[in-house]
Scaffold this active site. Structure first.
Site, PDB file in Angstrom:
ATOM      1  N   CYS A  91      -3.147   1.155   6.856  1.00  0.00           N
ATOM      2  CA  CYS A  91      -3.154   1.023   8.289  1.00  0.00           C
ATOM      3  C   CYS A  91      -3.710   1.874   8.616  1.00  0.00           C
ATOM      4  O   CYS A  91      -4.842   1.484  10.273  1.00  0.00           O
ATOM      5  CB  CYS A  91      -2.183   0.229   8.746  1.00  0.00           C
ATOM      6  N   ASN A 116       1.076  -0.968  -0.210  1.00  0.00           N
ATOM      7  CA  ASN A 116       0.497   0.132   0.140  1.00  0.00           C
ATOM      8  C   ASN A 116       1.205   1.306  -0.486  1.00  0.00           C
ATOM      9  O   ASN A 116       0.547   2.695  -0.267  1.00  0.00           O
ATOM     10  CB  ASN A 116      -0.878  -0.060   1.333  1.00  0.00           C
ATOM     11  N   GLU A 138       8.962   3.042  14.758  1.00  0.00           N
ATOM     12  CA  GLU A 138       9.404   3.119  13.502  1.00  0.00           C
ATOM     13  C   GLU A 138       9.252   4.879  13.337  1.00  0.00           C
ATOM     14  O   GLU A 138       8.339   5.237  13.132  1.00  0.00           O
ATOM     15  CB  GLU A 138       8.883   2.628  12.057  1.00  0.00           C
ATOM     16  N   GLU A 140       4.848  -3.858  12.745  1.00  0.00           N
ATOM     17  CA  GLU A 140       3.535  -2.995  12.220  1.00  0.00           C
ATOM     18  C   GLU A 140       2.209  -3.248  12.209  1.00  0.00           C
ATOM     19  O   GLU A 140       2.465  -3.274  10.121  1.00  0.00           O
ATOM     20  CB  GLU A 140       4.428  -2.078  11.373  1.00  0.00           C
TER      21      GLU A 140
END
Length: 497
Positions: A298, A163, A473, A264
């Site tokens: 997400c 994505n 991150e 993640e």
């Protein structure tokens, strides 16, 4: 011979369709290749090597050998390499965007937007490379000093989604390369070509052979290739972005070798809109978050809880703002929302709409697949009167579907928002300062948007809690720390004996 592309490139040399290992463009050992599908047409337009587990040892060996030298590279040199990579990407921004449109389906403006967002990571981590510092302290025991030094952990493997393939690579690789690690990337089968372009630009930037490698593969070979990377004894760090289901498998594969791991994972993110919110501000932020990449993020808005006093008015605002979306191929000039990236996403979207309809949800507009060429298009959809028994309440839709849930009280809304195994991001809109502080502390998510939508940026730590993963991150100190080890030294001073 290079394939005939369905679009023009300013610099044809940026298009690469082979894997990149130890500074060489290579085929897989099997010689097999797989097709890349344009989501806007449903047709193949390029192909890449089908690497398998047997291709992993050579790639890891090359990355490990490169690490022996790169780990000792001066931090300023690493920073300069990252800045040159940043410059190369900026110079080839338009070509990279066109490749991304045909891989992921994004409108061209969104593709440019992802690149601009992603460049924040190369710029940020170039600065972080020189900010890695140890400590010196005086302990309780007399005549001693305690030192800590930070060192790169070793070869890192990155397993990345389709994505945001450019942003996810630069967020992971920026931190790893700044720290002094080498990295092997396993891109998604849907979007390997943008990653290969990044490898080409890293080569042009001057990164040594073996420092940044890419192994492409198809959907069938992805599990075995990923497991081989996770289990290889010379891979010391794994970073994965994707679904919670797959993240748990990655964690199991890393457990035997006690790999350092960043996960993640999935979202299902709630948004709370209160009676005292600025509704125009809320709509602007929510819709930018929701319709971006056709809802395939997400951190997108999945469950929209609206207080009953403004429910009907806010639904009207959402509808009026959303009906103007123009769905089409990403290269069409008037397109504001592209297709879903995979055909399986169409199936899930349809299932969520039909489930909501069967449980008395009102489809305000949308809810259907769209026949545009043979692409994977779905109408932007708004569902009213949603409730907790619907699938869309329990599952991340990853599609252009926005469900509105009515609520009465703050306690009710917080309880509903937290009623999920996920905890990536939550958002709220209110002008009550006391409520702002309560919601910041009471919402169960790793990131909280307070009167704002997407807040992801290189300087902001990104990561979730609960089954949305662990580790961070981006952000100061925390992201680069994921690629470092801390070594403690204790020195006894001779004059104390």
């Amino acid at each position: 011979m290079a394939p005939k592309l369905p679009f023009e490139l300013n610099d044809p040399d940026v298009f690469k369709d082979k894997s990149y290992v130890n500074g060489e463009w290579i085929e897989s050992k099997s010689g097999k290749r797989f097709e890349i599908i344009d989501p806007g047409t449903g047709k193949p337009w390029a192909s890449c090597p089908t690497n398998s587990a047997e291709d992993v040892p050579a790639a890891v060996a090359a990355a490990h050998l490169a690490f022996q030298t790169y780990r000792k590279t001066n931090p300023r040199t690493r920073a300069k390499l990252l800045l040159e990579w940043d410059a190369q990407i900026r110079a080839h921004r338009d070509d990279l965007a066109r490749i991304l449109v045909h891989e992921a389906g994004k409108p061209l403006a969104e593709a440019h937007g992802e690149i601009d967002y992603a460049l924040g990571f190369t710029w940020w981590f170039a600065g972080e490379a020189e900010r890695v510092q140890g400590t010196v302290s005086t302990p309780s025991a007399p005549g001693r000093r305690v030192f800590t030094v930070k060192q790169p952990i070793g070869v890192a493997a990155a397993l990345v989604p389709w994505n945001f393939p450019i942003a996810m690579i630069l967020r992971k690789a920026g931190a790893a390369l700044a720290a002094g690690c080498t990295m092997i990337v396993k891109p998604s089968p849907e979007t390997p070509l943008t990653v290969l372009t990044l490898a080409h630009l890293a080569e042009k930037a001057g990164f040594p052979k073996g420092v940044f490698s890419v192994l492409t593969t198809d959907l069938e070979n992805t599990p075995a290739l990923s497991e081989a990377l996770c289990r290889h004894e010379l891979v010391k760090k794994v970073t994965f972005t994707g679904s919670t289901r797959v993240g748990k498998l990655v964690a199991r594969n890393c457990a035997d070798g006690l790999k350092k791991l960043t996960l993640e994972l999935g979202g299902n993110c709630p948004v709370l809109v209160f009676d005292d919110a600025n509704l125009e501000q809320a709509a602007t932020q929510i819709l930018a978050l929701k319709w971006r990449h056709a809802g395939q993020a997400c951190i997108t808005a999945n469950r929209l809880y609206v207080q009953k006093g403004v429910y009907d008015k806010f639904a009207e605002i959402i509808a009026n703002r959303s009906r103007g979306l123009k769905v089409g191929h990403g290269m069409a000039k008037d397109t504001t929302m592209g297709p879903l990236t995979t055909p399986r996403s169409l199936v899930k979207a349809s299932e969520h709409v039909e489930d909501a309809r069967s449980k008395n949800g009102r489809i305000l507009f949308g809810g259907n697949k769209m026949n545009i060429e043979d692409g994977f298009f779905f109408e932007p959809t708004v569902i009213l009167d949603a409730h907790s028994d619907m699938q869309i309440s329990k599952e991340e839709s990853f599609a252009p579907i926005l469900a509105l849930f009515p609520f009465d009280t703050e306690e009710e809304a917080v309880g509903a928002a937290n009623k999920t195994s996920m905890g990536l991001a939550s958002y709220f809109f209110t002008k009550n300062v006391d409520r702002t502080w309560r919601l910041l502390e009471n919402l169960e998510a790793g990131m909280i948007g307070m009167n704002c939508g997407n807040s992801s940026a290189a300087e902001s730590p990104f990561g979730g809690i609960k089954e949305s993963g662990y580790g961070k991150e981006s952000g100061k100190d925390v992201a680069i720390a994921e690629y470092l080890i801390t070594k403690t030294g204790t020195l006894a001073l001779e004059d104390h004996f």
